[in-house]
Scaffold this motif. Structure first.
Motif, PDB file in Angstrom:
ATOM      1  N   ALA A 180      11.983  -6.445  -8.809  1.00 43.94           N
ATOM      2  CA  ALA A 180      12.433  -5.141  -9.305  1.00 43.94           C
ATOM      3  C   ALA A 180      13.961  -5.113  -9.265  1.00 43.94           C
ATOM      4  O   ALA A 180      14.559  -4.426  -8.420  1.00 43.94           O
ATOM      5  CB  ALA A 180      11.835  -4.023  -8.471  1.00 43.94           C
ATOM      6  N   LEU A 189      11.392 -10.510 -18.748  1.00 43.98           N
ATOM      7  CA  LEU A 189      12.007  -9.368 -18.073  1.00 43.98           C
ATOM      8  C   LEU A 189      11.892  -8.110 -18.917  1.00 43.98           C
ATOM      9  O   LEU A 189      11.563  -7.027 -18.404  1.00 43.98           O
ATOM     10  CB  LEU A 189      13.481  -9.676 -17.781  1.00 43.98           C
ATOM     11  N   HIS A 209      12.293  -4.324 -17.500  1.00 43.93           N
ATOM     12  CA  HIS A 209      13.600  -4.422 -16.861  1.00 43.93           C
ATOM     13  C   HIS A 209      14.724  -4.402 -17.899  1.00 43.93           C
ATOM     14  O   HIS A 209      14.579  -4.936 -18.995  1.00 43.93           O
ATOM     15  CB  HIS A 209      13.704  -5.725 -16.058  1.00 43.93           C
ATOM     16  N   GLU A 210      15.826  -3.824 -17.525  1.00 38.08           N
ATOM     17  CA  GLU A 210      17.026  -3.940 -18.332  1.00 38.08           C
ATOM     18  C   GLU A 210      17.637  -5.321 -18.078  1.00 38.08           C
ATOM     19  O   GLU A 210      17.580  -5.835 -16.957  1.00 38.08           O
ATOM     20  CB  GLU A 210      18.032  -2.852 -17.972  1.00 38.08           C
TER      21      GLU A 210
END
Length: 548
Positions: free
Chosen positions: A280, A298, A303-304
């Motif tokens: 995370a 990702l 996720h960025e």
């Protein structure tokens, strides 16, 4: 991954289109440092786009790149982006049009509703009030659709070719917004073609179509006979569920590690997916150009991702990575650049609290593996907290269809990855392959094969260096080399090669690379000689077509 288009109402966040345009003028595109004056082929392409509200530029860019690739046309030939007028403040569309240097055509809903589209959508009609945005926008621009519409992560793209030149309209289209010409289109703008051509989902196997000599896929032609025989022998055990213990112990012994520092995976690609699920990150950084699956995994996990894009000669400087990045992904040797980073340089990327993922999928192609961080009985892995190494056994052993790879790292992190892994993810044949490849016999053969490949690579590089208007990146360390074709139409070289029977991997789909970059797999010397001759002819043909 595909979704239906358009779930928006056209609402804005209070900023005017002019304010949003000013913003992009200020910050520029997200990626890229390659600015090219590019000449088109004469095609005049209209791209119709429908999207969910607030869609990201990367999703729009990916969707468009994939749609153009499927349609067989080039980004440089796009003369307009068309959509419904409710999207007048959609930042991603404004940025895309700005980067291409083409107008964003905003069409009234009643104009779109009047088009007879081949693939109407009840969802789009419910949300937007018209049965189609993307296809209708192309047709409303007096263009003919090329193939079916394409969807990706909330973006629908339709591609059309303008057939009827608008001379009757005095150089202006009935719906306004772009000029046209019967001559090859030359943009007055500088734009980064990599920015629009990149496609995280494009891989070499898509180019290795039947009938072409395959230099696009970086996989050994076939597994050695002794390995194939072991796999045939193992077929008799398929009634039992896979048991990874023996293979895990063998891989652990090969790297001088305890077994709890090994997690077998269905190829390197699954390893990235497991990491993306288990971690995370606050700030994930992917160093490009590199294999695109780490970033794709990702993004798919929500996720960025922040990119660090290296310029030629693609050597990483640890200072380029933000200090607060808590996840960094880098390849070594790197696909597609073939650059082998020094182990000390990669270790310098580590920080307290940071997970450093090093993709060593092609490390077994480097004789002796001097820069590997995986470890061996004679050279233990460095004590770097947070270090994770991804390895693959498919490339050098001709086992891409079997899917076998593994993660090396701290037991607690691997347990977190294993918790997200499907039961029996690695099949029995893959486990047997991992076990026998890790034996002394397997390691000895791998070393011999790596030495032979290194010699063949040197021959390929020397041969390509004699081709005019071709720049070969070096030094190369992987079973492929990256080159860049110059001249008036570098992308045309790729197409000429395919027409001549050669499949090479276009590299403009990698983030950070632009038109003309090609990745070429190392083969035997005769094949390399023949390819160099074909490349020379392709370059000459392109130059001749442009009067040079």
């Amino acid at each position: 991954m595909s979704t239906t288009a358009a779930s928006d109402t056209g609402a804005t966040d209070g900023r005017s289109p002019e304010e949003i345009r000013d913003r992009y003028t200020e910050i520029g595109p997200i990626t890229g440092s390659l600015h090219l004056d590019l000449q088109g082929t004469g095609d005049q392409i209209i791209v119709g786009i429908g999207s969910r509200r607030g869609v990201g530029i990367r999703d729009v860019r990916m969707a468009m790149g994939q749609a153009l690739s499927v349609a067989g046309v080039r980004a440089r030939d796009v003369i307009a982006i068309a959509t419904v007028d409710a999207k007048q403040s959609e930042e991603a569309l404004l940025e895309l049009a700005d980067v291409l240097g083409v107008p964003l055509k905003l069409l009234p809903a009643d104009v779109l509703a009047g088009q007879q589209v081949p693939n109407p959508s009840a969802t789009t009609e419910r949300l937007v009030g018209v049965p189609s945005v993307a296809e209708a926008a192309v047709l409303a621009s007096d263009a003919q659709l090329i193939g079916p519409k394409h969807t990706y992560r909330g973006v629908t793209v339709a591609v059309g070719r303008l057939l009827n030149l608008p001379s009757a309209h005095g150089g202006q289209h009935p719906h306004g917004g772009y000029g046209t010409s019967t001559e090859a289109h030359v943009y007055n703008y500088n734009y980064d073609e990599a920015y629009v051509a990149e496609d995280l989902g494009h891989h070499g196997d898509a180019e290795a179509t039947p009938g072409l000599v395959d230099l696009a896929v970086n996989v050994r032609g076939a597994a050695p006979e002794w390995l194939r025989q072991r796999l045939r022998d193992a077929v008799g055990d398929l009634a039992a569920y896979p048991d990874p213990r023996a293979a895990t112990e063998a891989v652990a012994a090969r790297h001088g590690r305890p077994a709890d520092q090994v997690l077998l995976t269905a190829g390197g690609a699954e390893a990235f997916v497991l990491l993306a699920r288990a971690l995370a990150p606050h700030r994930a950084v992917v160093v490009h150009p590199q294999f695109t699956e780490p970033e794709a995994a990702l993004l798919a996990a929500g996720h960025e991702v922040q990119r660090v894009v290296l310029a030629p000669p693609f050597q990483i400087d640890p200072g380029m990575v933000p200090d607060d990045a808590d996840l960094v992904m880098v390849g070594n040797p790197t696909n597609p650049t073939s650059v082998l980073h020094r182990a000390e340089t990669l270790i310098a990327l580590s920080r307290p609290g940071r997970v450093l993922v090093v993709d060593e999928a092609f490390m077994d192609a480097v004789p002796g593996e001097p820069q590997s961080l995986a470890g061996s009985p004679g050279r233990p892995a460095p004590d770097v907290p947070g270090l994770v190494v991804v390895r693959s056994l498919t490339k050098a052993w001709g086992l891409a269809g079997l899917r076998i790879g593994y993660l090396l790292g701290a037991p607690e992190l691997l347990r977190a990855c294993a918790a997200t892994q499907s039961l029996w993810s690695v099949n029995s044949l893959a486990l047997e392959a991992a076990r026998v490849i890790s034996t002394p016999q397997g390691l000895a053969e791998a070393e011999s094969y790596a030495a032979q490949q290194a010699a063949d690579r040197e021959h390929l590089v020397a041969t390509l260096a004699r081709v005019p208007d071709v720049e070969v990146q070096g030094p190369a360390a992987a079973p492929f080399v990256l080159l860049r074709a110059g001249g008036p139409d570098p992308a045309g070289v790729h197409q000429r090669l395919r027409a001549a029977g050669w499949a090479v991997r276009r590299a403009d789909t990698f983030p950070g690379l632009g038109s003309g970059w090609l990745r070429v797999a190392v083969r035997d010397r005769d094949t390399s000689d023949q390819f160099a001759a074909a490349l020379h002819q392709a370059v000459q043909a392109v130059q001749s077509a442009h009067g040079q």
